[in-house]
Design an enzyme around this catalytic site. Sequence first.
Site, short mmCIF file in Angstrom:
data_model
loop_
_atom_site.label_atom_id
_atom_site.label_comp_id
_atom_site.label_asym_id
_atom_site.label_seq_id
_atom_site.Cartn_x
_atom_site.Cartn_y
_atom_site.Cartn_z
N HIS A 112 -1.09 -5.38 -16.84
CA HIS A 112 -0.43 -5.72 -15.57
C HIS A 112 -0.39 -4.51 -14.65
O HIS A 112 0.62 -3.79 -14.64
CB HIS A 112 0.99 -6.23 -15.84
CG HIS A 112 1.03 -7.57 -16.48
ND1 HIS A 112 1.06 -8.74 -15.76
CD2 HIS A 112 1.03 -7.93 -17.77
CE1 HIS A 112 1.07 -9.77 -16.58
NE2 HIS A 112 1.06 -9.31 -17.82
N GLU B 217 0.12 -4.36 -11.60
CA GLU B 217 1.13 -4.47 -10.54
C GLU B 217 2.44 -3.77 -10.91
O GLU B 217 3.21 -3.39 -10.05
CB GLU B 217 1.39 -5.96 -10.20
CG GLU B 217 2.14 -6.78 -11.23
CD GLU B 217 1.27 -7.36 -12.35
OE1 GLU B 217 0.18 -6.82 -12.60
OE2 GLU B 217 1.71 -8.34 -12.99
N CYS C 36 -4.13 -10.47 -16.75
CA CYS C 36 -3.64 -10.99 -18.04
C CYS C 36 -4.18 -12.39 -18.30
O CYS C 36 -5.36 -12.54 -18.60
CB CYS C 36 -2.12 -10.90 -18.11
SG CYS C 36 -1.55 -10.74 -19.80
N1 GLN Z 1 -0.23 -16.34 -22.07
C1 GLN Z 1 -1.11 -15.23 -22.26
C2 GLN Z 1 -0.78 -14.47 -23.55
O1 GLN Z 1 0.30 -14.59 -24.07
C3 GLN Z 1 -1.08 -14.30 -21.07
C4 GLN Z 1 0.24 -13.66 -20.82
C5 GLN Z 1 0.37 -13.07 -19.45
O2 GLN Z 1 -0.38 -13.42 -18.54
N2 GLN Z 1 1.32 -12.17 -19.26
O3 GLN Z 1 -1.59 -13.72 -24.05
#
Ligand code: GLN
Length: 544
Positions: A516, A518, A382
């Site tokens: 994600h 995970e 992410c």
């Molecule tokens: N801050 C980033 C976004 O909002 C990544 C979010 C995250 O890593 N879950 O896109």
Amino acid sequence: MNSRTPKFIFITGGVVSSLGKGLASASLASIFISRGFKVRLRKLDPYLNVDPGTMSPYQHGECFVTDDGAETDLDLGHYERFTGVDSRKSDNVTTGKIYSQVLKKERRGDYLGATIQVIPHVTDAIKKFILSDINDEDFMFCEIGGTVGDIESLPFIEAIRQLRNDLGKENTCFVHVTLLPFINAAKELKTKPTQHSVKELQGMGIQPDILLCRTELKIPNDQKKKIAQFCNVIEEAVIEAIDVNSIYKVPIAYHESGFDKQILKYFNLSYDKSPDLSVWKKIISIQSSSDGEVNIGVVGKYTSIIDSYKSLIEAITHGGIANKTKVNLVWIDSENIDINFDCFKDVNGIIVPGGFGERGSNGKILAINYARLNKIPFLGICLGMQLAVIEFARNVMEIKDASSTEFGKTTFPVISLLTEWQTKKGKEKRDILSEYGGTMRLGSYECRLDKNSKIYNIYKNKIIYERHRHRYEVNLDLCENFFEKGMNFAGMSPDNILPETLELNDHPWFIAVQFHPELKSKPFQPHPLFISFINASLNQSRLL
Ligand code: GLN
């Protein structure tokens, strides 16, 4: 069993918080699955936030995301990992959500002028939630968050008390998780806090049927007898939950203590046949006899609160199990990375996980740069993927101002706020003025993998589904010529607009993903990305 009305098991906690109620519920449910029952798990959280999406990881740990896009308590992660049953929006509720529903109805005039009160209006809404969206489950496990005695949890306790009357004793079982502290001076486990906690519950009209007693040592029989007598339960219903050194040992330990048997007995169901717990036995045996060892550096902002990375830690462990490898986690605070890179000296793989905000991002970019140049296996998740794009833009494409709009104004926003995107239900919109809570790209989305890519070889599938939780996206318009320099956006959204994965052609293992992974890894079904990443790190360790 296949009955129309499921049996409800309500789990409350007493004495102190952090007793591992979530893990206890998940482990118990996993034994029931091994016994062939269909189960669901739910969490009722007494705090006032509408969901944990806006809560700081420092305070509340990780925010777990379900396939259907709910931002939930991290206990739902335990539930999924131990049972393999996907949680849904309808499996987590908070006081905040209950009150907003009640107040919305009140404003709409649905209560026809009645005075709105905690009993019956709030308790009715809680009961409705507990009884909603149930299909053919045999057992519904409902965990009440917090500790008995908290002001916030009173309506929840009252609601489950009423449900005992509504559904009958034969369909409801109250399990209370408590602590037996060991007092060194007396060399004794103490039962008094448990007695007080049960008394507190009794004062609210609930007599627990089963006590799960967390303890460092075996509970002597006379102590069990004493607890039974003072807490008004039968002696067999005092279940020992002794500390174990791996969470994967919990289902077996609970079965050996007779926890599942006692519940089946309570419901007058047969318990003669033993559950098949071989999956857990296999996992434990691999863990105790691993033949390799790797050090994985996790570079983040919340490294002092490891609950913030609960699913990530689990997924890495699962990757270790799949490779029969012991994984040592090296926590690296992204705000303390010095230019000599001493912190990476002994690491065989680097992960930059998800995160929010600019603070610490420069350290994470340094870590990505180090992994790229030194050919250390790298997994970006992410924000980790977004920063990998920024690092590449700045240092390979030489666009020094490349950044994310999340970090403020920039002339070259390689990462920018997405204002419109396609969901199964149609178009969603968002802008800078949108509310903060619940306005991210959330939940499961399809991603298409290019057949000529490293990531395709890992998933061995052209179409994958992974869970998202972010506001910003890679701005492909500004990254089109990255490919010529070796960065391949091999996974794309079905409309080919949003890059979902990236990889470096000229690197042994450099992959980053916008989702994600995970969140979907299970001990008995480790996620392919983590299996492959740990394998690559193991290969790297052998080069040294
Ligand atoms: N801050 C980033 C976004 O909002 C990544 C979010 C995250 O890593 N879950 O896109």
